[in-house]
Design an enzyme around this catalytic site. Structure first.
Site, PDB file in Angstrom:
ATOM      1  N   ASN A   1      -7.071  -5.967  14.843  1.00 42.74           N
ATOM      2  CA  ASN A   1      -7.419  -4.782  14.067  1.00 42.74           C
ATOM      3  C   ASN A   1      -8.882  -4.468  14.347  1.00 42.74           C
ATOM      4  OD1 ASN A   1      -4.884  -5.107  13.027  1.00 42.74           O
ATOM      5  ND2 ASN A   1      -5.563  -5.835  11.014  1.00 42.74           N
TER       6      ASN A   1
ATOM      7  N   GLN B   1       0.782  -1.223   0.000  1.00 44.50           N
ATOM      8  CA  GLN B   1       0.000   0.000   0.000  1.00 44.50           C
ATOM      9  C   GLN B   1       0.820   1.282   0.000  1.00 44.50           C
ATOM     10  OE1 GLN B   1      -2.400  -1.873   3.213  1.00 44.50           O
ATOM     11  NE2 GLN B   1      -4.095  -0.724   2.344  1.00 44.50           N
TER      12      GLN B   1
ATOM     13  N   TRP C   1      -3.876   3.118  12.302  1.00 47.03           N
ATOM     14  CA  TRP C   1      -3.865   2.911  10.862  1.00 47.03           C
ATOM     15  C   TRP C   1      -4.369   4.200  10.233  1.00 47.03           C
ATOM     16  CZ3 TRP C   1      -1.837  -0.901   7.946  1.00 47.03           C
ATOM     17  CH2 TRP C   1      -2.099  -0.843   6.560  1.00 47.03           C
TER      18      TRP C   1
ATOM     19  N   ASN D   1      -1.623 -11.286   8.241  1.00 43.72           N
ATOM     20  CA  ASN D   1      -2.617 -10.269   8.564  1.00 43.72           C
ATOM     21  C   ASN D   1      -4.019 -10.675   8.085  1.00 43.72           C
ATOM     22  OD1 ASN D   1      -3.274  -7.368   9.315  1.00 43.72           O
ATOM     23  ND2 ASN D   1      -3.916  -7.361   7.166  1.00 43.72           N
ATOM     24  N   GLU D   2      -4.980 -10.656   8.980  1.00 42.74           N
ATOM     25  CA  GLU D   2      -6.412 -10.786   8.643  1.00 42.74           C
ATOM     26  C   GLU D   2      -6.766 -11.950   7.717  1.00 42.74           C
ATOM     27  OE1 GLU D   2      -7.872  -6.995   7.250  1.00 42.74           O
ATOM     28  OE2 GLU D   2      -7.681  -6.076   9.213  1.00 42.74           O
TER      29      GLU D   2
ATOM     30  N   HIS E   1       1.121  -9.619   4.469  1.00 44.39           N
ATOM     31  CA  HIS E   1      -0.009  -8.701   4.586  1.00 44.39           C
ATOM     32  C   HIS E   1      -0.736  -8.690   3.232  1.00 44.39           C
ATOM     33  CE1 HIS E   1      -1.592  -4.987   6.848  1.00 44.39           C
ATOM     34  NE2 HIS E   1      -2.297  -5.015   5.736  1.00 44.39           N
TER      35      HIS E   1
ATOM     36  N   ARG F   1       4.517  -0.331  12.592  1.00 44.51           N
ATOM     37  CA  ARG F   1       4.102  -1.622  12.034  1.00 44.51           C
ATOM     38  C   ARG F   1       4.220  -1.559  10.513  1.00 44.51           C
ATOM     39  NH1 ARG F   1      -1.411  -3.766  10.776  1.00 44.51           N
ATOM     40  NH2 ARG F   1      -1.129  -6.012  10.514  1.00 44.51           N
TER      41      ARG F   1
ATOM     42  N   TYR G   1     -12.104  -1.578  13.788  1.00 45.51           N
ATOM     43  CA  TYR G   1     -12.650  -0.343  13.210  1.00 45.51           C
ATOM     44  C   TYR G   1     -14.069  -0.056  13.688  1.00 45.51           C
ATOM     45  CZ  TYR G   1      -8.521  -0.400  10.385  1.00 45.51           C
ATOM     46  OH  TYR G   1      -7.214  -0.389  10.004  1.00 45.51           O
TER      47      TYR G   1
ATOM     48  N   GLU H   1      -4.243  -2.386  14.452  1.00 47.86           N
ATOM     49  CA  GLU H   1      -4.812  -1.348  13.585  1.00 47.86           C
ATOM     50  C   GLU H   1      -6.030  -0.757  14.263  1.00 47.86           C
ATOM     51  OE1 GLU H   1      -5.812  -2.569   9.542  1.00 47.86           O
ATOM     52  OE2 GLU H   1      -3.913  -3.639   9.326  1.00 47.86           O
TER      53      GLU H   1
END
Ligand SMILES: *[C@@H]1O[C@H](CO)[C@@H](O)[C@H](O)[C@H]1NC(C)=O
Ligand SMILES: *[C@@H]1O[C@H](CO)[C@@H](O)[C@H](O)[C@H]1NC(C)=O
Ligand SMILES: *[C@@H]1O[C@H](CO)[C@@H](O)[C@H](O)[C@H]1NC(C)=O
Length: 504
Positions: A342, A68, A460, A206-207, A161, A115, A344, A416
């Site tokens: 993580n 990213q 994040w 990740n995730e 990731h 991170r 949100y 995150e």
């Protein structure tokens, strides 16, 4: 694809159904929105968290991922990875070339940790040892890690990731094929050998559940007409996640056996999390919310802590859910030194046996669907107009307490947390994000006071990042990037706030 993107689409879906569902709700939400707008602009903070109320060795950082921010997709010997639309990614913010400058920005922020992730195809262009090691890629991360350490910033490194080499997808079928585990292990070993003298905090993957659900079960929303139970999608998602877990287990096992004693680091994994609140007080909705937690968080955490999938999953998924062999069970049980969370947003959970009514990001087999509105038309938290999302920090608190209660109080990092920005008059004045971060820190502090073992917090994101589906629709960075002005990095108000918080 971070979970918030799925939510973005969810929100779009929900909002369109809201429009259909009549004027009453629409009117209510307009009144609600204008209140919030007023609130967000003069930003009255309920109470500010203090740095001193967290342990002095607490990690405060910010995060990013290789794909990213690095750019240079076709440079430095990097092989192609599964995100083929790299040209969207290829300019990026040119972190690959400007990493020294970026480390200075991180230093100015006053964070003690960062991170980041390593791009597998930059290190091994086709994903295998046989295909060769790209020294230029190896050097890049050596320089970046050295630069961080020289500036007093501890790197937290994610091994995978989302972005793995394309050749592994083409030749093996990616994580559908168990033989990818061996290549992931080789790749991890190279990282431990090369960087482990300086990197003390590793995250394997990740995730995983986001990949399994979004890429496989929902196939990017191409929902097959047949009952889920007989489709490829409802089998593959479980196989993929199983192989990810076996890859995680192989790497952690290797690290613990060969490297940990000498390098004295830790290794864990990162998952996306949310809290599920019953849609109504009906017993079937209460049961649905518990089930959702097991199908979402438990899917990953339970094997890692106990060596098997949640009982309810074994019951409802049946033979489609792979089993761990005795040897694998031994390897995966207790494999994580920490759990990275993580977080949100959260959702209401409603009993839903009809797969047609399940939302994108939900697991069909959980017989539950995520909802933004409950039976009474209420939402979880408030709508942040500039973030385009509902803000519910209590959900993070709930997730943390759930982990403590159900999984033997594991060591946790919040890997995150944050909210995007859109529709700001001045993109540098992102007060809504200060409000979001402060509120979440307050709830983390409350969880720590209840005995939850939280050891760090990473916003994040450090820089505006290209989001896997939404692109730059929302800005996520503490550093705003001027895409029309030589990619100039400028700290936002939230960055200044974080800096002052860390200094206080
Ligand atoms: C899995 O990978 C092996 C190579 O290790 C390959 O021979 C096999 O065809 C792959 N299986 C599938 C289903 O693609
Ligand atoms: C499932 O939901 C769809 C859409 O709401 C409806 O048309 C269909 O009849 C439902 N199926 C069952 C088995 O209830
Ligand atoms: C807010 O921003 C989004 C994303 O950039 C855009 O699609 C939308 O039209 C904007 N809304 C307003 C009211 O400006």
């Amino acid at each position: 694809m971070d979970l918030r993107l799925i939510f973005l689409e969810l929100e779009i879906k929900m909002f369109s159904s809201l429009r259909i569902s009549g004027t009453i709700l629409a009117t209510v939400s307009i009144v609600f929105l204008s209140n919030l707008l007023a609130e967000a602009q003069d930003v009255r903070f309920p109470s500010f968290p203090k740095r001193s109320s967290f342990p002095s060795d607490f990690f405060f950082g910010a995060g990013s991922s290789a794909l990213q921010i690095e750019g240079a997709a076709h440079e430095g010997g990097r092989g192609p990875n599964v995100f083929l639309d790299v040209d969207k990614f290829s300019t990026q913010i040119e972190h690959y070339k400007r990493y020294k400058e970026d480390v200075q920005h991180l230093k100015k922020l006053g964070i003690n940790s960062y991170r980041m992730s390593i791009s597998w195809s930059r290190i091994m262009p086709d994903g295998t040892l046989k295909g060769g090691i790209n020294q230029e890629g190896v050097d890049f991360y050596n320089h970046l890690i050295d630069e961080l350490l020289a500036n007093g910033i501890t790197p937290f490194v994610t091994i995978l990731h989302f972005d793995f080499p394309l050749a592994l997808q083409q030749n093996l079928g990616g994580f559908l094929n168990h033989s990818i585990v061996k290549h992931y292990k080789d790749y991890s070993e190279l990282l431990f050998k090369t960087y482990g003298d300086r990197v003390k905090h590793w995250s394997t993957i990740n995730e995983v559940e986001v990949t399994a659900l979004f890429n496989y079960m929902h196939s990017f929303d191409k929902v097959p007409a047949e009952p889920c139970q007989i489709t490829r999608e409802c089998k593959q998602a479980y196989v993929v996640l199983h192989n990810y877990l076996l890859a995680h287990a192989a790497a952690t096992h290797l690290y613990k056996k060969k490297f940990q004693a000498a390098q004295r680091g830790e290794i864990g994994l990162v998952l996306s999390s949310q809290s599920f609140v019953p849609y109504s007080s009906k017993p079937e909705d209460v049961a649905a919310s518990k089930r959702s937690m097991d199908f979402y968080l438990g899917w990953v955490v339970e094997p890692v802590v106990r060596g098997h999938y949640p009982k309810i999953m074994r019951k409802l998924v049946g033979d489609r859910l792979p089993r761990f062999t005795k040897k694998q069970r031994k390897m995966i049980k207790g494999s994580a030194d920490f759990i990275g969370i993580n977080y949100y947003a959260s959702h209401f959970s409603k009993y839903e046996p009809n797969k047609t009514n399940i939302n994108l990001a939900d697991n069909y087999d959980s017989l539950a669907s995520s909802q933004e509105f409950n039976a009474e038309g209420k939402t979880l938290g408030y709508l942040d107009k500039f973030g385009g999302a509902y803000v519910y920090p209590e959900g993070l608190y709930d997730v943390l307490l759930h982990l403590k209660r159900k999984y033997k109080n594991p060591k946790i990092y919040i890997t995150e947390n944050g909210i995007g920005s859109m529709n700001l008059t001045n993109p540098l004045i992102d007060n809504h994000r200060i409000q979001y971060i402060a509120a979440h820190l307050n709830y983390i502090k409350a969880a720590i006071d209840k005995g939850v073992n939280v050891n760090g917090y990473f916003i994040w994101a450090a820089f505006d990042t290209f989001e896997f589906q939404a692109g730059y629709l929302k800005r996520w960075g503490l550093y705003h990037i001027d895409f029309k002005g030589n990619l100039k990095r400028q700290p936002t108000a939230a960055a200044e706030w974080y800096k002052n918080f860390l200094r206080s």
